[in-house]
Scaffold this active site. Structure first.
Site, short mmCIF file in Angstrom:
data_model
loop_
_atom_site.label_atom_id
_atom_site.label_comp_id
_atom_site.label_asym_id
_atom_site.label_seq_id
_atom_site.Cartn_x
_atom_site.Cartn_y
_atom_site.Cartn_z
CG ASP A 11 -1.76 1.24 1.32
OD1 ASP A 11 -2.07 1.83 0.27
OD2 ASP A 11 -2.14 1.62 2.45
CD GLU A 71 -4.96 0.70 -1.73
OE1 GLU A 71 -5.30 1.89 -1.52
OE2 GLU A 71 -5.01 -0.19 -0.86
CG ASP A 144 -1.23 3.28 6.50
OD1 ASP A 144 -1.65 3.82 5.47
OD2 ASP A 144 -1.34 3.78 7.63
#
Length: 184
Positions: A11, A71, A144
């Site tokens: 991410d 992502e 996260d």
């Protein structure tokens, strides 16, 4: 599907980069690790990008992932934020590409849908579902790292599926574009 492989999920971010790793053994997921790279103490944007690259290389050299799931930046109103996020993603991708690791991007909604069945799920819902599926004892304070882990799990769930975005003009085109899926 191969007998064993490792998937690194990322991410990307310029404040926090979350990441998670899973091992796939005979079609089953095993949790390996999740963590985050904290970048908010650095003011220089180029230092942040350098650290993202170095940490991604370190993860690759330590865990030897076979694939990377990342992502994709979502489209927001703040162009500067999008630019920063795109740079962070690009640097992480460059690290993987420098080691010849295949990379797949997933939109945040696709990741949420794969994990929870709801493309509008909250970070907390995604984290709780990962905790259940991977039997994690605790969840991190910042989510996260679970977002990075979610990218890896999404990639596992989507392994071997036909990309819906592709179009085929007939069976001949389908076979030509999917030769490795055809048993001879």
């Amino acid at each position: 599907m191969e007998n064993e492989k490792i998937i690194l999920g990322i991410d990307p971010g310029t404040t926090i980069m979350g990441f998670g790793l899973i091992k796939v053994v005979k079609g089953n997921m095993e949790f390996l690790q999740m963590n985050e790279l904290l970048l908010n103490k650095y003011k220089d944007p180029y230092t942040k990008l350098k650290l993202i690259f170095e940490r991604t290389i370190e993860l690759i050299d330590t865990y030897h992932p076979d694939e990377i799931a990342i992502e994709a930046p979502f489209f927001g109103k703040n162009v500067q934020s999008m630019l920063k996020l795109g740079r962070a993603q690009g640097v992480a991708m460059a690290a993987g590409l420098s080691r010849q690791i295949p990379i797949t991007e997933y939109l945040p909604k696709k990741i949420k849908m794969a994990i929870t069945g709801n493309g509008n799920a909250s970070k907390e819902q995604v984290a709780k579902m990962l905790q259940s599926v991977l039997k994690l004892k605790t969840l991190p304070k910042n989510l996260d790292s679970t977002d990075g882990l979610a990218a890896a799990v999404c990639h596992f769930y989507n392994a071997g599926r036909i990309d819906i975005g592709k179009s085929y003009s007939g069976w001949d085109a389908f076979v030509k574009q999917n030769e490795k899926r055809i048993k001879k």
